[in-house]
Motif scaffolding. Sequence first.
Motif, short mmCIF file in Angstrom:
data_model
loop_
_atom_site.label_atom_id
_atom_site.label_comp_id
_atom_site.label_asym_id
_atom_site.label_seq_id
_atom_site.Cartn_x
_atom_site.Cartn_y
_atom_site.Cartn_z
N ARG A 1 0.83 -1.20 0.00
CA ARG A 1 0.00 0.00 0.00
C ARG A 1 0.87 1.26 0.00
O ARG A 1 0.59 2.22 -0.71
CB ARG A 1 -0.92 -0.03 1.21
N LEU A 2 1.95 1.25 0.76
CA LEU A 2 2.86 2.39 0.80
C LEU A 2 3.55 2.60 -0.55
O LEU A 2 3.67 3.74 -1.03
CB LEU A 2 3.92 2.18 1.89
N ILE A 3 3.99 1.52 -1.16
CA ILE A 3 4.66 1.64 -2.47
C ILE A 3 3.68 2.17 -3.51
O ILE A 3 4.05 3.00 -4.36
CB ILE A 3 5.23 0.27 -2.91
N GLY A 4 2.44 1.72 -3.46
CA GLY A 4 1.45 2.22 -4.41
C GLY A 4 1.24 3.72 -4.28
O GLY A 4 1.14 4.44 -5.29
N ARG A 5 1.19 4.22 -3.06
CA ARG A 5 1.01 5.66 -2.85
C ARG A 5 2.27 6.43 -3.25
O ARG A 5 2.18 7.55 -3.76
CB ARG A 5 0.65 5.92 -1.39
N LEU A 6 3.42 5.84 -3.02
CA LEU A 6 4.67 6.50 -3.39
C LEU A 6 4.84 6.54 -4.91
O LEU A 6 5.42 7.49 -5.45
CB LEU A 6 5.86 5.80 -2.74
N LEU A 7 4.37 5.53 -5.60
CA LEU A 7 4.47 5.51 -7.06
C LEU A 7 3.71 6.69 -7.67
O LEU A 7 4.18 7.29 -8.64
CB LEU A 7 3.93 4.18 -7.61
N TYR A 8 2.55 7.01 -7.11
CA TYR A 8 1.80 8.15 -7.62
C TYR A 8 2.52 9.46 -7.31
O TYR A 8 2.43 10.42 -8.07
CB TYR A 8 0.39 8.17 -7.03
N LEU A 9 3.25 9.49 -6.22
CA LEU A 9 3.98 10.69 -5.84
C LEU A 9 5.15 10.96 -6.77
O LEU A 9 5.58 12.11 -6.92
CB LEU A 9 4.47 10.57 -4.39
N THR A 10 5.68 9.94 -7.42
CA THR A 10 6.80 10.14 -8.35
C THR A 10 6.40 10.94 -9.58
O THR A 10 7.27 11.38 -10.33
CB THR A 10 7.38 8.79 -8.81
N LEU A 11 5.11 11.16 -9.80
CA LEU A 11 4.67 11.94 -10.95
C LEU A 11 5.09 13.40 -10.85
O LEU A 11 5.14 14.11 -11.86
CB LEU A 11 3.15 11.84 -11.10
N SER A 12 5.38 13.88 -9.63
CA SER A 12 5.85 15.25 -9.46
C SER A 12 7.16 15.32 -8.68
O SER A 12 7.66 16.41 -8.43
CB SER A 12 4.80 16.10 -8.74
N ARG A 13 7.71 14.16 -8.30
CA ARG A 13 8.93 14.12 -7.50
C ARG A 13 9.99 13.27 -8.20
O ARG A 13 10.12 12.07 -7.94
CB ARG A 13 8.64 13.57 -6.10
#
Length: 428
Positions: A208-220
């Motif tokens: 679940r954490l990796i899934g949320r972090l993957l979406y964060l890479t769109l701006s980071r």
Amino acid sequence: MVTLKLLLAISTIKQWHTLQIDINNAFLNGDLNEEVYMSLPKGLTVSLSSCADPPLVCKLHKSIYGLKQSSRQWYTTLSDALLSAGFKQSQADYTLFTKGQDDQFIALLVYVDDIIIAGPNLKLLHQLQHSLHARFKLKALGTLKYFLGFEIARSERGLFISQRQYTINLLEDTGYLGSKPAKTPMDPKLKLDNIQGEPLADPSQYRRLIGRLLYLTLSRPDITYSVHTLSQFMSAPRTTHLQAVHHLLRFLKGSPGQGLLYSSTSSLHLRAFSDSDWAACPLTRRSTTGFCVFIGDCLISWRTKKQPTISKSSAEAEYRALAATASELTWLQYILADLHIHSSTPAFIYCDNLSAVHIANNPTFHERTKHIELDCHFIRDKIKAGSIRLIPVRSSLQLADAFTKALSSTSLNSHISKMTVHDIHRPS
């Protein structure tokens, strides 16, 4: 999301207006106030008195939420309405629709029922809103400020995009909102594998954490390599992997409002940095491709991806990375053409491996490269056609280095500062 960032960058550079629309697509082909949504199919006759609990079969008049075909039906309904209004659908990205030329140009980007419209003529954008409202129930949200978790802020310098609230919510949910910040997203000395550490009792938390972090890479872009590395252990995560995720969360704590600045004074020339490590994965010995693409000074696309095959040399690994970068640039050139932006100069690719540059520039067949797949020689055709030009660059200036390995805080900050990555919420 690459098309979204490209459209925002162009809108900032060309001073286009951007508006947001939200369409209610709960029931796709009918009125929400209708009481009957199903009927018996033709040819089926059932006597209700013959059975206390008859096996009734019903036919839907319209697609509704929960059905597998609902999303396709909604997309068909919306795209047909746009095409009938004179829009052309992009062949490079089916979610992009364009219409008109010069001052009458309109670009429309669709994400399910959320729409962004951009163009130089604000009056035409409002007319488009009214025409869509005549067919769909929509809500005009005005100037683009918040879209799919992205926060958009405008100033005289340009447009700033970030996921600050998304990051804060992530830190709050994981209990790291008050933690001590880390200087790097991943320790450069850390070597992860699938042996060290104990298996997690509940792997769902890690996933679940990796899934949320993957979406964060769109701006980071600064956390892209770390998240990519950690996502390789989702099938059987261990305590060492979870500790690395917690270290990454502490890094986010130090700059939750970091994002991308799209300058209003930038040019429209495409340039990219391409890099690769060599057999750095301890499990598969495959290399990792990393690249970042700019339009002028605006970062619009980046990627970290493990190569599908093992490379026999560092030059071969770099050559495969060049082919992947050329593919991304070719796709972006198609998108720019749909937006009526044409460049007479070729796109630049900066590479720090001279052997790979020589292989790509020399069309002569070499004994050392005959084992490389034919699709990797795709970059040779692009160079010969004049759409792409390779430029050697020193390793210290290779910005794509941040997408192939974990860097120290000094090197990471140096590379990130050249990608127009800023934090407008941090006091200067």
